[in-house]
Design a protein around this motif. Structure first.
Motif, mmCIF file in Angstrom:
data_model
loop_
_atom_site.group_PDB
_atom_site.id
_atom_site.type_symbol
_atom_site.label_atom_id
_atom_site.label_comp_id
_atom_site.label_asym_id
_atom_site.label_seq_id
_atom_site.Cartn_x
_atom_site.Cartn_y
_atom_site.Cartn_z
ATOM 1 N N GLY A 26 1.989 8.069 -6.163
ATOM 2 C CA GLY A 26 1.229 9.302 -6.638
ATOM 3 C C GLY A 26 -0.513 9.316 -6.026
ATOM 4 O O GLY A 26 -0.350 8.329 -5.244
ATOM 5 N N PRO A 27 -1.189 10.305 -6.256
ATOM 6 C CA PRO A 27 -2.600 9.997 -5.506
ATOM 7 C C PRO A 27 -3.118 8.478 -5.710
ATOM 8 O O PRO A 27 -3.071 8.198 -6.749
ATOM 9 C CB PRO A 27 -3.407 11.225 -6.550
ATOM 10 N N ARG A 35 -5.493 12.546 9.831
ATOM 11 C CA ARG A 35 -5.371 13.999 9.784
ATOM 12 C C ARG A 35 -5.339 14.345 8.421
ATOM 13 O O ARG A 35 -6.072 15.250 8.107
ATOM 14 C CB ARG A 35 -3.962 14.352 10.479
ATOM 15 N N SER A 36 -4.682 13.522 7.416
ATOM 16 C CA SER A 36 -4.686 13.902 6.008
ATOM 17 C C SER A 36 -5.881 13.654 5.495
ATOM 18 O O SER A 36 -6.313 14.696 4.556
ATOM 19 C CB SER A 36 -3.385 13.295 5.186
ATOM 20 N N ILE A 82 -6.163 4.137 0.586
ATOM 21 C CA ILE A 82 -5.849 5.104 2.086
ATOM 22 C C ILE A 82 -6.665 4.654 3.237
ATOM 23 O O ILE A 82 -5.792 4.420 4.025
ATOM 24 C CB ILE A 82 -6.154 6.517 1.655
ATOM 25 N N LEU A 83 -7.613 4.120 3.229
ATOM 26 C CA LEU A 83 -8.465 3.606 4.373
ATOM 27 C C LEU A 83 -7.893 2.320 4.603
ATOM 28 O O LEU A 83 -7.831 2.252 5.960
ATOM 29 C CB LEU A 83 -10.126 3.452 4.096
ATOM 30 N N GLU A 84 -7.669 1.562 3.716
ATOM 31 C CA GLU A 84 -6.792 0.100 4.199
ATOM 32 C C GLU A 84 -5.551 0.400 4.874
ATOM 33 O O GLU A 84 -5.433 -0.091 5.819
ATOM 34 C CB GLU A 84 -6.784 -0.561 3.020
ATOM 35 N N LEU A 85 -4.920 1.383 4.398
ATOM 36 C CA LEU A 85 -3.561 1.702 4.828
ATOM 37 C C LEU A 85 -3.588 2.297 6.325
ATOM 38 O O LEU A 85 -2.881 1.664 7.262
ATOM 39 C CB LEU A 85 -2.606 2.497 4.073
ATOM 40 N N LEU A 92 0.703 -1.014 -0.145
ATOM 41 C CA LEU A 92 0.008 0.140 0.170
ATOM 42 C C LEU A 92 0.827 1.172 0.038
ATOM 43 O O LEU A 92 0.585 2.247 -0.732
ATOM 44 C CB LEU A 92 -0.751 -0.073 1.341
ATOM 45 N N GLU A 93 1.988 1.200 0.815
ATOM 46 C CA GLU A 93 2.827 2.623 0.834
ATOM 47 C C GLU A 93 3.402 2.665 -0.670
ATOM 48 O O GLU A 93 3.736 3.713 -1.046
ATOM 49 C CB GLU A 93 3.892 2.172 1.930
#
Length: 161
Positions: A24-25, A52-53, A31-34, A17-18
């Motif tokens: 890129g985007p 936060r992001s 993002i939720l999985e990470l 995931l990272e």
């Protein structure tokens, strides 16, 4: 042995995931999985940074903030939960239940003034149904006898408590 295999799988998924995000985007699901992987691995500061992001992005649907708040709640990260709920109620100010949850978090964080403000807003948008919920919600027992809490039930001079 299964715990070790699960942790290895989570570490592998984290790297994957990272890697996707570094290119890129990425989509919201990634993002939720990470965030969830970080949480499950105990990388709570990394989890908090993702939350936060996400909550600072005006393009993210507000319901996602509730998911983030739930994940933060499971880790007892009240500061992160409060942030997610603050951003949610800013976008959906008519959700009395969310205001109640925000009040609960503020109470746990020992911020009585903010607790009462959130409860007042919950009552404003939720009316008598919210008052009934507050009467029954045992989480507010620590402040139930405080004057500010009691005043929530004194609408138009009628004590409803």
């Amino acid at each position: 042995m299964r715990d070790i295999n699960n942790k290895v799988a989570l570490l592998d998924r984290r790297r994957e995931l990272e890697g996707q995000l570094s290119k890129g985007p990425s989509d919201l699901k990634t993002i939720l999985e990470l965030a969830d992987v970080y949480r499950k691995l105990g990388l709570i500061e990394a989890f908090a940074a993702v939350v936060r992001s996400v909550v600072e992005n005006p393009q993210i649907p507000p319901q996602v903030f509730l998911q983030m708040a739930q994940m933060a709640s499971e880790e007892k990260r009240w500061d992160v939960m409060a942030l997610a709920l603050d951003k949610y109620v800013a976008r959906v100010p008519t959700d009395a239940k969310a205001w109640i949850e925000l009040a609960m978090v503020r109470m746990v964080m020992q911020n009585q003034a903010e607790t009462i403000k959130a409860l007042q807003q919950a009552v404003r948008v939720g009316g008598d149904d919210t008052l009934q919920t507050l009467k029954d919600d045992r989480r507010f027992d620590p402040i139930r006898r405080h004057d500010a809490f009691q005043r929530l039930f004194n609408r138009q001079g009628v004590n409803r408590y």
